[in-house]
Design a protein around this motif. Structure first.
Motif, PDB file in Angstrom:
ATOM      1  N   ALA A  86       0.807  -1.214   0.000  1.00  0.00           N
ATOM      2  CA  ALA A  86       0.000   0.000   0.000  1.00  0.00           C
ATOM      3  C   ALA A  86       0.846   1.272   0.000  1.00  0.00           C
ATOM      4  N   ARG A  87       2.147   1.156   0.152  1.00  0.00           N
ATOM      5  CA  ARG A  87       3.003   2.343   0.140  1.00  0.00           C
ATOM      6  C   ARG A  87       2.954   3.024  -1.226  1.00  0.00           C
ATOM      7  N   CYS A  88       3.179   4.324  -1.237  1.00  0.00           N
ATOM      8  CA  CYS A  88       3.237   5.048  -2.507  1.00  0.00           C
ATOM      9  C   CYS A  88       4.611   4.829  -3.126  1.00  0.00           C
ATOM     10  N   ARG A  89       4.686   3.945  -4.099  1.00  0.00           N
ATOM     11  CA  ARG A  89       5.965   3.606  -4.715  1.00  0.00           C
ATOM     12  C   ARG A  89       6.559   4.787  -5.453  1.00  0.00           C
ATOM     13  N   HIS A  90       5.703   5.639  -6.023  1.00  0.00           N
ATOM     14  CA  HIS A  90       6.213   6.798  -6.746  1.00  0.00           C
ATOM     15  C   HIS A  90       6.994   7.708  -5.813  1.00  0.00           C
ATOM     16  N   ASN A  91       6.432   8.028  -4.665  1.00  0.00           N
ATOM     17  CA  ASN A  91       7.149   8.885  -3.720  1.00  0.00           C
ATOM     18  C   ASN A  91       8.402   8.200  -3.191  1.00  0.00           C
ATOM     19  N   GLU A  92       8.345   6.895  -3.025  1.00  0.00           N
ATOM     20  CA  GLU A  92       9.547   6.176  -2.586  1.00  0.00           C
ATOM     21  C   GLU A  92      10.677   6.337  -3.599  1.00  0.00           C
ATOM     22  N   LEU A  93      10.342   6.369  -4.885  1.00  0.00           N
ATOM     23  CA  LEU A  93      11.380   6.579  -5.892  1.00  0.00           C
ATOM     24  C   LEU A  93      12.006   7.967  -5.746  1.00  0.00           C
ATOM     25  N   TYR A  94      11.191   8.988  -5.452  1.00  0.00           N
ATOM     26  CA  TYR A  94      11.749  10.311  -5.170  1.00  0.00           C
ATOM     27  C   TYR A  94      12.720  10.245  -4.003  1.00  0.00           C
ATOM     28  N   TRP A  95      12.253   9.651  -2.911  1.00  0.00           N
ATOM     29  CA  TRP A  95      13.038   9.644  -1.677  1.00  0.00           C
ATOM     30  C   TRP A  95      14.323   8.841  -1.823  1.00  0.00           C
ATOM     31  N   ARG A  96      14.367   7.937  -2.784  1.00  0.00           N
ATOM     32  CA  ARG A  96      15.556   7.102  -2.960  1.00  0.00           C
ATOM     33  C   ARG A  96      16.398   7.522  -4.159  1.00  0.00           C
ATOM     34  N   GLY A  97      16.114   8.693  -4.730  1.00  0.00           N
ATOM     35  CA  GLY A  97      16.971   9.258  -5.761  1.00  0.00           C
ATOM     36  C   GLY A  97      16.904   8.580  -7.102  1.00  0.00           C
ATOM     37  N   ALA A  98      15.748   8.032  -7.465  1.00  0.00           N
ATOM     38  CA  ALA A  98      15.594   7.391  -8.770  1.00  0.00           C
ATOM     39  C   ALA A  98      15.506   8.456  -9.865  1.00  0.00           C
ATOM     40  N   ASP A  99      15.299   8.029 -11.103  1.00  0.00           N
ATOM     41  CA  ASP A  99      15.125   8.942 -12.228  1.00  0.00           C
ATOM     42  C   ASP A  99      13.634   9.186 -12.446  1.00  0.00           C
ATOM     43  N   TRP A 100      13.268  10.445 -12.657  1.00  0.00           N
ATOM     44  CA  TRP A 100      11.902  10.733 -13.039  1.00  0.00           C
ATOM     45  C   TRP A 100      11.872  11.926 -13.981  1.00  0.00           C
ATOM     46  N   TRP A 101      10.895  11.875 -14.888  1.00  0.00           N
ATOM     47  CA  TRP A 101      10.668  13.004 -15.797  1.00  0.00           C
ATOM     48  C   TRP A 101       9.391  13.691 -15.343  1.00  0.00           C
ATOM     49  N   GLY A 102       9.489  14.984 -15.032  1.00  0.00           N
ATOM     50  CA  GLY A 102       8.328  15.768 -14.659  1.00  0.00           C
ATOM     51  C   GLY A 102       7.844  16.579 -15.844  1.00  0.00           C
ATOM     52  N   ALA A 103       6.659  16.265 -16.339  1.00  0.00           N
ATOM     53  CA  ALA A 103       6.089  16.964 -17.490  1.00  0.00           C
ATOM     54  C   ALA A 103       5.005  17.921 -17.018  1.00  0.00           C
ATOM     55  N   GLY A 104       4.997  19.134 -17.588  1.00  0.00           N
ATOM     56  CA  GLY A 104       4.000  20.114 -17.229  1.00  0.00           C
ATOM     57  C   GLY A 104       4.641  21.407 -16.754  1.00  0.00           C
ATOM     58  N   PRO A 105       3.873  22.494 -16.685  1.00  0.00           N
ATOM     59  CA  PRO A 105       4.415  23.789 -16.256  1.00  0.00           C
ATOM     60  C   PRO A 105       4.982  23.725 -14.847  1.00  0.00           C
ATOM     61  N   GLY A 106       6.227  24.172 -14.692  1.00  0.00           N
ATOM     62  CA  GLY A 106       6.864  24.192 -13.387  1.00  0.00           C
ATOM     63  C   GLY A 106       7.322  22.845 -12.879  1.00  0.00           C
ATOM     64  N   ALA A 107       7.093  21.772 -13.623  1.00  0.00           N
ATOM     65  CA  ALA A 107       7.456  20.437 -13.153  1.00  0.00           C
ATOM     66  C   ALA A 107       8.970  20.275 -13.087  1.00  0.00           C
ATOM     67  N   HIS A 108       9.434  19.535 -12.092  1.00  0.00           N
ATOM     68  CA  HIS A 108      10.859  19.242 -11.904  1.00  0.00           C
ATOM     69  C   HIS A 108      11.160  17.815 -12.334  1.00  0.00           C
ATOM     70  N   SER A 109      12.350  17.606 -12.858  1.00  0.00           N
ATOM     71  CA  SER A 109      12.798  16.286 -13.308  1.00  0.00           C
ATOM     72  C   SER A 109      14.170  15.986 -12.719  1.00  0.00           C
ATOM     73  N   HIS A 110      14.528  14.709 -12.700  1.00  0.00           N
ATOM     74  CA  HIS A 110      15.862  14.296 -12.265  1.00  0.00           C
ATOM     75  C   HIS A 110      16.248  13.028 -13.013  1.00  0.00           C
ATOM     76  N   VAL A 111      17.369  13.075 -13.692  1.00  0.00           N
ATOM     77  CA  VAL A 111      17.898  11.897 -14.383  1.00  0.00           C
ATOM     78  C   VAL A 111      19.405  11.869 -14.170  1.00  0.00           C
ATOM     79  N   GLY A 112      19.889  10.845 -13.523  1.00  0.00           N
ATOM     80  CA  GLY A 112      21.326  10.618 -13.385  1.00  0.00           C
ATOM     81  C   GLY A 112      22.105  11.779 -12.800  1.00  0.00           C
ATOM     82  N   GLY A 113      21.541  12.437 -11.780  1.00  0.00           N
ATOM     83  CA  GLY A 113      22.263  13.533 -11.143  1.00  0.00           C
ATOM     84  C   GLY A 113      22.098  14.872 -11.835  1.00  0.00           C
TER      85      GLY A 113
END
Length: 410
Positions: A283-310
């Motif tokens: 039941a944990r939010c896996r998406h937020n866990e990826l944030y907290w563990r420094g995974a890669d994510w693409w943020g699409a949309g106005p003002g969205a933040h992304s992180h890929v490989g540092g």
């Protein structure tokens, strides 16, 4: 999605990343965050990058329109495919946030999700979440979301008390979020979250207990509870400054947190991050866990933040400027920063210490290690994990998490 963007170096017009950003990507999960910046009304405490119809009127016209937004965001997902090239990773989680994503037709949210699926593929067990205001959905809408591939929904409840909702400028009525949980279950959603806020001016301990009782009675498998942060420039900040409503203090927030832990634990919820509880690991939010563990994510949309490989980057804020960039074949990125090894070390401590399994002690510098030993002696860290090489907060440590983190990153 904060309303203020950081400084940074310019983003290349084609959105390209430094070559090293994809080094070792096969060992990192990939996620997508899709930001929908529209709200029917602006809540008095909100400092997010969101816009009401009146705020957009005359500031971009058709480019900022909700009617065309799904197509515009789909263009950025296609840009992501070009930037990431032949990266073979399937997407593990998708999270649609806002704003109020469910102001868009369910078909539009499905179209955005389909673009991720078509361009990257979704893992067989992908977690697909949307946020929703309780008064912006009904059983039919939820069924359409489920049919489109969403399997998790997060409702913004905030409080069960009408006078508290009024201070927050929330428009739904008490009882509606609980009904939404039942409707989501009937629609076939595997996982349902309710968001709560504590420390609202005028809220009492009994009000907070009533909200927790209502949540527990509704039976979601996940609960998020956040202390109210009064951001400068918001309507609520102005009301407090003028003395119209009182301001709560840190002691009140601590008391409310302890009440939440007591009630949620007794009802079978276990904390896995300082502000989040779940009935079990699934039941944990896996998406937020990826944030907290420094995974890669693409943020699409106005003002969205992304992180890929540092490499971290952020998009322009306004929907019209965002749409204009994509219409012209440009990245909507406003700026970026390349994180140093030290930046990433510090971020790991900041984020992982908030988790129930903590952070490795070997991330700490000598001063941070000394601070961890003091925190252990002060009852802020759990002894058994510490002996095994991890810093894990006690309940008292969770109350003082920000202070503990500041000491450990030295």
């Amino acid at each position: 999605m904060p309303s203020v963007l950081p400084d940074g170096e310019p983003m290349p017009e084609d959105g390209s990343l430094p070559r090293h950003a994809l080094d070792g990507s096969g060992q990192r999960p990939l996620a997508f965050y899709l930001h929908v910046p529209y709200c029917a009304t602006r809540c008095g405490y909100c400092d997010f990058n969101t816009y009401t119809a009146s705020e957009l009127r005359g500031s971009g016209g058709a480019l900022a329109s909700r009617d065309t937004y799904a197509g515009t965001l789909t263009d950025e997902i296609r840009l992501a495919r070009k930037v990431l090239g032949d990266d073979p990773r399937q997407v593990q989680t998708v999270f649609v946030g806002g704003g109020t994503p469910t102001l868009l037709p369910a078909a539009d949210l499905g179209r955005m999700l389909a673009a991720v699926r078509d361009e990257f593929g979704l893992a067989d067990d992908a977690e697909v979440t949307t946020e929703a205001n309780p008064d912006s959905v009904d059983p039919r809408y939820l069924a359409e979301l489920r049919e489109a591939g969403f399997n998790r929904v997060s409702f913004g409840m905030q409080s069960a008390r009408q006078h508290v909702l009024k201070v927050l400028d929330r428009t739904h009525t008490p009882g509606r979020p609980e009904a939404c949980v039942a409707e989501a279950r009937a629609a076939g959603f595997d996982h349902v979250n309710l968001d709560l806020i504590y420390g609202t001016p005028g809220e009492s301990d009994d009000d907070w207990r009533a909200s927790l009782d209502a949540v527990i009675g509704a039976g979601p498998d996940h609960v998020s509870a956040y202390a109210l942060i009064v951001e400068e420039g918001t309507r609520l900040a102005g009301r407090i400054r003028r003395g119209e409503v009182p301001m709560t203090d840190d002691d009140v927030h601590a008391d409310r947190y302890l009440i939440a832990e007591e009630k949620l634990a007794a009802a079978g919820y276990t904390w896995y991050e300082v502000s989040n509880w779940a009935t079990d690991a699934a039941a944990r939010c896996r998406h937020n866990e990826l944030y907290w563990r420094g995974a890669d994510w693409w943020g699409a949309g106005p003002g969205a933040h992304s992180h890929v490989g540092g490499v971290r980057w952020w998009n322009v804020k306004h929907p019209a400027a965002y749409a204009q960039a994509l219409a012209e074949g440009r990245s909507p990125g406003a700026g970026r920063e390349v994180l140093s090894a030290e930046d990433r070390r510090v971020e790991r401590i900041l984020l992982e210490l908030r988790l129930s399994d903590g952070c490795p002690l070997d991330l700490l510098r000598p001063a941070g290690a000394e601070a961890a030993a003091r925190a252990l002696a002060d009852g802020l860290l759990q002894p058994a994990p510490y002996e095994e090489g991890r810093a894990v907060l006690t309940l008292r440590g969770r109350l003082l998490a920000d202070a503990v983190v500041r000491d450990l990153v030295d």
